[in-house]
Scaffold this active site. Structure first.
Site, mmCIF file in Angstrom:
data_model
loop_
_atom_site.group_PDB
_atom_site.id
_atom_site.type_symbol
_atom_site.label_atom_id
_atom_site.label_comp_id
_atom_site.label_asym_id
_atom_site.label_seq_id
_atom_site.Cartn_x
_atom_site.Cartn_y
_atom_site.Cartn_z
ATOM 1 N N LYS A 94 0.998 -1.174 -0.028
ATOM 2 C CA LYS A 94 0.069 0.078 0.099
ATOM 3 C C LYS A 94 0.923 1.165 0.008
ATOM 4 O O LYS A 94 1.929 1.116 0.469
ATOM 5 C CB LYS A 94 -0.748 0.095 1.388
ATOM 6 C CG LYS A 94 -2.131 0.906 1.067
ATOM 7 C CD LYS A 94 -3.325 -0.107 0.165
ATOM 8 C CE LYS A 94 -4.575 0.926 0.157
ATOM 9 N NZ LYS A 94 -5.390 0.005 -0.372
ATOM 10 N N GLY A 192 -19.961 7.070 4.266
ATOM 11 C CA GLY A 192 -18.892 7.391 3.143
ATOM 12 C C GLY A 192 -19.586 7.172 1.733
ATOM 13 O O GLY A 192 -19.872 6.031 1.377
ATOM 14 N N GLY A 194 -18.004 7.986 -1.178
ATOM 15 C CA GLY A 194 -16.996 8.301 -2.279
ATOM 16 C C GLY A 194 -17.535 7.238 -3.621
ATOM 17 O O GLY A 194 -18.582 6.952 -3.647
ATOM 18 N N VAL A 196 -16.976 4.192 -4.003
ATOM 19 C CA VAL A 196 -17.574 3.128 -3.926
ATOM 20 C C VAL A 196 -18.900 3.252 -3.041
ATOM 21 O O VAL A 196 -19.842 2.471 -3.477
ATOM 22 C CB VAL A 196 -16.803 2.312 -3.120
ATOM 23 C CG1 VAL A 196 -16.999 0.848 -2.516
ATOM 24 C CG2 VAL A 196 -15.384 1.751 -3.922
#
Length: 358
Positions: A94, A192, A194, A196
């Site tokens: 990552k 959330g 975003g 996705v």
């Protein structure tokens, strides 16, 4: 000769990666800096036994370098387990960029990041994540071949496949908990919105779910309320609303000592990485009778898409593999129920079995 001076924003124990509490035998941790663009990045390669380390790049306004290092170490280890559990011949890594994606992002900064990735010679393969779009990855790809999720590598934006996998996983979770995977009349709180989270919300609404949404970005909330008829709740209270499913799709560590006692959903199943603040929080969820979809099992759709994408845009193989996430979760749930273990522990053991075999 002057003694080395610790960075002002690193606690002493965290300045040494080998004694960092999130260090788990990571093979390589690289700090990158570019003065001209202002790039500050950390790339963590956790495990390459199954293949080169694949994992996205996250751009976030971390409070300090210690916070960014913690995220990089946790997220890279999660990618090792995610790729192993998804049956991919890839290791885990990552990257994080310390910057505000809405204020600090620039083509020069993205290009500088691409050069940092290129210096690793293919040990790490990058892709998009929070704060980084498919368009941003196209800029990164001008500087290095070690990029996935671009037009040149197949299917482009992986977020729709992440959302599809979470949608499939929520239905599998409903089947295990209630005996039916129907979303008709079910209430889902998506924290959330975003790439996705918003896509997931659309799929849930189309399947008949009632939506509650939370996000820091007001335009996203307005869009969800207008287009999907969603109710809105404050982000820091999303976990506590009464719902069938709580779907965390923002940052990690949201399942912790403070939030778990307040959860009123029967199922926690969302796209966020590293949802458990600590491993023991999986047992806290189990003890409360809350079914938890291990994050790296349910959110593997994106990495599947960038690992298996075929030139020409044919996504049949990818969709088949993503839709198999539901079956993987059901096996985890059944084994966890049989052995009286938290679902996260069972998922870890399945992934570790594959890594050991490698």
């Amino acid at each position: 000769m002057n003694a080395p001076v610790a960075s002002r924003d690193l606690k002493p124990v965290e300045a040494d990666v080998f004694t960092h509490p999130e260090f788990r035998g990571h093979e390589q941790v690289v700090h990158g800096f570019d003065a001209a663009s202002g790039l500050r990045t950390i790339i963590a390669v956790h495990d390459t036994r199954l293949g080169p380390a694949l994992g996205g790049c996250r751009m976030w306004a971390y409070a300090n370098g210690a916070e960014a290092l913690t995220d990089a170490l946790r997220l890279s280890r999660g990618m090792t387990y995610k790729n192993a559990l998804a049956g991919l011949d890839l290791g885990g890594g990552k990257a994080v960029i310390i910057a505000d994606a809405r204020k600090d992002k620039s083509p020069a900064l993205l290009a500088a990041f691409g050069r940092q990735v290129g210096r690793l010679g293919g040990t790490y393969i990058t892709a998009e994540d929070v704060g980084i779009s498919a368009a941003d990855m196209e800029i990164v790809a001008r500087e290095t071949d070690h990029v996935r999720g671009t037009r040149a590598t197949g299917l482009g934006d992986p977020s729709p496949y992440t959302a599809l996998g979470v949608f499939v996983g929520i239905r599998a979770s409903l089947r295990h908990r209630f005996g039916s995977d129907s979303l008709e009349g079910r209430t889902v709180c998506v924290q959330g919105l975003g790439h996705v989270g918003m896509d997931l919300a659309r799929q849930l609404r189309a399947a008949g779910a009632r939506l509650i949404v939370a996000d820091l970005h007001q335009p996203a909330l307005e869009q969800a309320a207008s287009d999907l008829g969603a109710s809105v709740v404050a982000p820091d209270r999303a976990h506590a609303v009464e719902a069938d499913v709580f779907a965390p799709c923002a940052l990690g560590a949201g399942l912790n000592d403070a939030t778990i006692p307040e959860i009123r959903a029967a199922i926690v199943a969302g796209a966020a990485n590293n949802q458990l603040a600590e491993e023991r929080h999986g047992e806290m969820l189990r003890a409360r009778g809350i079914l938890h979809a291990p994050d790296y099992a349910i959110n593997a759709g994106g990495v599947i898409s960038i690992a298996l994408a075929a030139p020409g845009g044919d996504d049949r193989l990818v969709r088949e593999k993503v839709e198999a996430i539901g079956g993987t979760l059901l096996r985890i749930y059944e084994r966890a129920a049989e052995r009286g273990l938290p679902t996260q522990n069972v998922a870890d053991r399945i992934a570790e079995e594959r890594l050991a075999a490698a």
